[in-house]
Design a protein around this motif. Sequence first.
Motif, PDB file in Angstrom:
ATOM      1  N   MET A 121       0.808  -1.220   0.000  1.00  8.36           N
ATOM      2  CA  MET A 121       0.000   0.000   0.000  1.00  8.36           C
ATOM      3  C   MET A 121       0.842   1.271   0.000  1.00  8.36           C
ATOM      4  O   MET A 121       0.491   2.234  -0.708  1.00  8.36           O
ATOM      5  CB  MET A 121      -0.990  -0.011   1.166  1.00  8.36           C
ATOM      6  N   PRO A 122       1.963   1.335   0.726  1.00  3.33           N
ATOM      7  CA  PRO A 122       2.808   2.530   0.597  1.00  3.33           C
ATOM      8  C   PRO A 122       3.286   2.761  -0.832  1.00  3.33           C
ATOM      9  O   PRO A 122       3.307   3.897  -1.315  1.00  3.33           O
ATOM     10  CB  PRO A 122       3.977   2.246   1.548  1.00  3.33           C
ATOM     11  N   HIS A 123       3.651   1.681  -1.527  1.00  7.76           N
ATOM     12  CA  HIS A 123       4.105   1.812  -2.910  1.00  7.76           C
ATOM     13  C   HIS A 123       2.976   2.305  -3.807  1.00  7.76           C
ATOM     14  O   HIS A 123       3.162   3.220  -4.610  1.00  7.76           O
ATOM     15  CB  HIS A 123       4.625   0.465  -3.419  1.00  7.76           C
ATOM     16  N   VAL A 124       1.798   1.693  -3.663  1.00 10.70           N
ATOM     17  CA  VAL A 124       0.662   2.073  -4.505  1.00 10.70           C
ATOM     18  C   VAL A 124       0.233   3.507  -4.203  1.00 10.70           C
ATOM     19  O   VAL A 124      -0.053   4.285  -5.119  1.00 10.70           O
ATOM     20  CB  VAL A 124      -0.507   1.088  -4.307  1.00 10.70           C
ATOM     21  N   GLN A 125       0.182   3.879  -2.934  1.00 13.73           N
ATOM     22  CA  GLN A 125      -0.234   5.238  -2.587  1.00 13.73           C
ATOM     23  C   GLN A 125       0.761   6.270  -3.104  1.00 13.73           C
ATOM     24  O   GLN A 125       0.359   7.354  -3.564  1.00 13.73           O
ATOM     25  CB  GLN A 125      -0.408   5.361  -1.073  1.00 13.73           C
ATOM     26  N   GLU A 126       2.046   5.961  -3.052  1.00 17.36           N
ATOM     27  CA  GLU A 126       3.040   6.893  -3.581  1.00 17.36           C
ATOM     28  C   GLU A 126       2.868   7.079  -5.087  1.00 17.36           C
ATOM     29  O   GLU A 126       2.907   8.203  -5.596  1.00 17.36           O
ATOM     30  CB  GLU A 126       4.451   6.387  -3.276  1.00 17.36           C
ATOM     31  N   LEU A 127       2.658   5.981  -5.798  1.00 15.12           N
ATOM     32  CA  LEU A 127       2.449   6.065  -7.243  1.00 15.12           C
ATOM     33  C   LEU A 127       1.155   6.807  -7.562  1.00 15.12           C
ATOM     34  O   LEU A 127       1.122   7.673  -8.458  1.00 15.12           O
ATOM     35  CB  LEU A 127       2.406   4.664  -7.850  1.00 15.12           C
ATOM     36  N   ALA A 128       0.083   6.482  -6.851  1.00 13.16           N
ATOM     37  CA  ALA A 128      -1.198   7.126  -7.108  1.00 13.16           C
ATOM     38  C   ALA A 128      -1.113   8.625  -6.854  1.00 13.16           C
ATOM     39  O   ALA A 128      -1.657   9.431  -7.632  1.00 13.16           O
ATOM     40  CB  ALA A 128      -2.288   6.499  -6.241  1.00 13.16           C
ATOM     41  N   THR A 129      -0.436   9.029  -5.793  1.00 16.00           N
ATOM     42  CA  THR A 129      -0.279  10.454  -5.497  1.00 16.00           C
ATOM     43  C   THR A 129       0.542  11.146  -6.573  1.00 16.00           C
ATOM     44  O   THR A 129       0.240  12.288  -6.962  1.00 16.00           O
ATOM     45  CB  THR A 129       0.376  10.641  -4.123  1.00 16.00           C
ATOM     46  N   PHE A 130       1.563  10.468  -7.064  1.00 19.63           N
ATOM     47  CA  PHE A 130       2.353  11.022  -8.165  1.00 19.63           C
ATOM     48  C   PHE A 130       1.467  11.245  -9.388  1.00 19.63           C
ATOM     49  O   PHE A 130       1.503  12.319 -10.011  1.00 19.63           O
ATOM     50  CB  PHE A 130       3.508  10.090  -8.514  1.00 19.63           C
ATOM     51  N   LEU A 131       0.670  10.256  -9.745  1.00 12.93           N
ATOM     52  CA  LEU A 131      -0.209  10.386 -10.906  1.00 12.93           C
ATOM     53  C   LEU A 131      -1.247  11.479 -10.697  1.00 12.93           C
ATOM     54  O   LEU A 131      -1.660  12.145 -11.652  1.00 12.93           O
ATOM     55  CB  LEU A 131      -0.910   9.058 -11.195  1.00 12.93           C
ATOM     56  N   ALA A 132      -1.655  11.684  -9.453  1.00  9.75           N
ATOM     57  CA  ALA A 132      -2.678  12.683  -9.158  1.00  9.75           C
ATOM     58  C   ALA A 132      -2.127  14.100  -9.144  1.00  9.75           C
ATOM     59  O   ALA A 132      -2.887  15.057  -9.317  1.00  9.75           O
ATOM     60  CB  ALA A 132      -3.323  12.375  -7.812  1.00  9.75           C
ATOM     61  N   THR A 133      -0.810  14.253  -8.960  1.00 15.34           N
ATOM     62  CA  THR A 133      -0.255  15.593  -8.760  1.00 15.34           C
ATOM     63  C   THR A 133       0.822  16.011  -9.748  1.00 15.34           C
ATOM     64  O   THR A 133       1.060  17.206  -9.929  1.00 15.34           O
ATOM     65  CB  THR A 133       0.330  15.721  -7.340  1.00 15.34           C
ATOM     66  N   GLN A 134       1.478  15.054 -10.393  1.00 16.71           N
ATOM     67  CA  GLN A 134       2.672  15.398 -11.174  1.00 16.71           C
ATOM     68  C   GLN A 134       2.535  15.195 -12.679  1.00 16.71           C
ATOM     69  O   GLN A 134       3.453  15.529 -13.423  1.00 16.71           O
ATOM     70  CB  GLN A 134       3.873  14.573 -10.670  1.00 16.71           C
ATOM     71  N   VAL A 135       1.428  14.639 -13.134  1.00 14.38           N
ATOM     72  CA  VAL A 135       1.230  14.433 -14.568  1.00 14.38           C
ATOM     73  C   VAL A 135      -0.107  15.012 -14.983  1.00 14.38           C
ATOM     74  O   VAL A 135      -1.020  15.157 -14.161  1.00 14.38           O
ATOM     75  CB  VAL A 135       1.321  12.943 -14.970  1.00 14.38           C
ATOM     76  N   SER A 136      -0.231  15.351 -16.251  1.00 20.76           N
ATOM     77  CA  SER A 136      -1.463  15.939 -16.757  1.00 20.76           C
ATOM     78  C   SER A 136      -2.575  14.894 -16.820  1.00 20.76           C
ATOM     79  O   SER A 136      -2.426  13.870 -17.496  1.00 20.76           O
ATOM     80  CB  SER A 136      -1.237  16.504 -18.161  1.00 20.76           C
ATOM     81  N   PRO A 137      -3.698  15.137 -16.143  1.00 20.82           N
ATOM     82  CA  PRO A 137      -4.812  14.193 -16.243  1.00 20.82           C
ATOM     83  C   PRO A 137      -5.366  14.099 -17.658  1.00 20.82           C
ATOM     84  O   PRO A 137      -5.854  13.038 -18.073  1.00 20.82           O
ATOM     85  CB  PRO A 137      -5.848  14.744 -15.264  1.00 20.82           C
ATOM     86  N   ARG A 138      -5.274  15.179 -18.397  1.00 20.03           N
ATOM     87  CA  ARG A 138      -5.716  15.131 -19.790  1.00 20.03           C
ATOM     88  C   ARG A 138      -4.812  14.202 -20.598  1.00 20.03           C
ATOM     89  O   ARG A 138      -5.294  13.381 -21.383  1.00 20.03           O
ATOM     90  CB  ARG A 138      -5.721  16.528 -20.417  1.00 20.03           C
ATOM     91  N   SER A 139      -3.508  14.322 -20.404  1.00 16.23           N
ATOM     92  CA  SER A 139      -2.566  13.462 -21.120  1.00 16.23           C
ATOM     93  C   SER A 139      -2.817  11.997 -20.799  1.00 16.23           C
ATOM     94  O   SER A 139      -2.826  11.140 -21.692  1.00 16.23           O
ATOM     95  CB  SER A 139      -1.129  13.829 -20.752  1.00 16.23           C
ATOM     96  N   VAL A 140      -3.013  11.684 -19.522  1.00 11.49           N
ATOM     97  CA  VAL A 140      -3.243  10.302 -19.112  1.00 11.49           C
ATOM     98  C   VAL A 140      -4.516   9.761 -19.750  1.00 11.49           C
ATOM     99  O   VAL A 140      -4.545   8.630 -20.264  1.00 11.49           O
ATOM    100  CB  VAL A 140      -3.315  10.204 -17.577  1.00 11.49           C
ATOM    101  N   ALA A 141      -5.587  10.547 -19.754  1.00 10.89           N
ATOM    102  CA  ALA A 141      -6.854  10.094 -20.334  1.00 10.89           C
ATOM    103  C   ALA A 141      -6.714   9.808 -21.822  1.00 10.89           C
ATOM    104  O   ALA A 141      -7.201   8.789 -22.328  1.00 10.89           O
ATOM    105  CB  ALA A 141      -7.940  11.138 -20.093  1.00 10.89           C
ATOM    106  N   VAL A 142      -6.014  10.704 -22.536  1.00 12.34           N
ATOM    107  CA  VAL A 142      -5.834  10.507 -23.973  1.00 12.34           C
ATOM    108  C   VAL A 142      -4.968   9.287 -24.238  1.00 12.34           C
ATOM    109  O   VAL A 142      -5.279   8.457 -25.107  1.00 12.34           O
ATOM    110  CB  VAL A 142      -5.234  11.768 -24.621  1.00 12.34           C
ATOM    111  N   MET A 143      -3.873   9.133 -23.493  1.00 13.00           N
ATOM    112  CA  MET A 143      -2.983   7.993 -23.713  1.00 13.00           C
ATOM    113  C   MET A 143      -3.661   6.670 -23.390  1.00 13.00           C
ATOM    114  O   MET A 143      -3.466   5.666 -24.094  1.00 13.00           O
ATOM    115  CB  MET A 143      -1.702   8.162 -22.898  1.00 13.00           C
ATOM    116  N   LYS A 144      -4.467   6.651 -22.339  1.00  7.02           N
ATOM    117  CA  LYS A 144      -5.204   5.430 -21.996  1.00  7.02           C
ATOM    118  C   LYS A 144      -6.127   5.048 -23.148  1.00  7.02           C
ATOM    119  O   LYS A 144      -6.186   3.877 -23.548  1.00  7.02           O
ATOM    120  CB  LYS A 144      -5.996   5.654 -20.709  1.00  7.02           C
TER     121      LYS A 144
END
Length: 276
Positions: A204-227
């Motif tokens: 859970m520490p690993h997953v929470q760290e990754l999830a927080t990174f995705l929530a704060t450090q990358v563009s949500p628009r970019s992630v949605a388009v790439m997905k």
Amino acid sequence: MAAYTQILETQQDGVLTLTLNRPERLNAWTPVMQAELEAAIRAAGDKADVRCIVITGAGRGFCAGADMNHLQDIQGDTDAGTKSATAGVERPTPTGLEKIYDGRFGYLYACPKPIIAAINGPCAGIGLIFALFTDLRFTTDDAKFTTAFAQRGLVAEHGIGWLLPRLVGEANALDLLFTARVFKGNEAADLGLVNKSLPAAELMPHVQELATFLATQVSPRSVAVMKRQVRAAYFQSYTESLAEADAEMAASFTTFDFREGVASFVERRAPAFQGK
């Protein structure tokens, strides 16, 4: 947040965590759980303050497969799969990726937010299929996995016959489907079924760290388009995929997130993406 009976919902720093909450049954799958998960994930897909979704299980299991009481109830019902897949769920008219990936779990691919499964214990049958439709998967070294179907007189359900070979290769997929053997998290990582296997205390520490990174450090628009690009590419030629990429690239140059991404890099500061 909505009131649910078989899942828990918490949110912090842009990360929505959904916890399957039938620990006394190793979070065995029910129509209620299915409806609640789908409702929560669909709602999260439309919320600007949700940037990433994490799914895990309460207690010592992730999801031990379909509740056996429910399986007993549907014996002899040839329409049980269809009825169970839609029970309690009000689905919108399919658009975009849901036109391609119909069925029970297509909404996970269509959700514009990254979805991470934190598989903290036994993961079997429909619980395994659900996990495979998430975008990223992490587990513990000792978590137990099985497809289960062949040992219950069932078949490769809900698209796993299409999905599993694409993740682990045909030979490995047939092994896991034919034998329904139990394998652990470290083998799941070796097969490519999960992104990484970790000691239980680190999951859970690993997953929470990754999830927080995705929530704060990358563009949500970019992630949605790439997905969307990656999921659509399975049904596109290279030329079609390239044309879509070129069109999306041109569109990205006009967005706030592109300007913010460049500015934050030049100014050596954390980005403040808005998803637009």
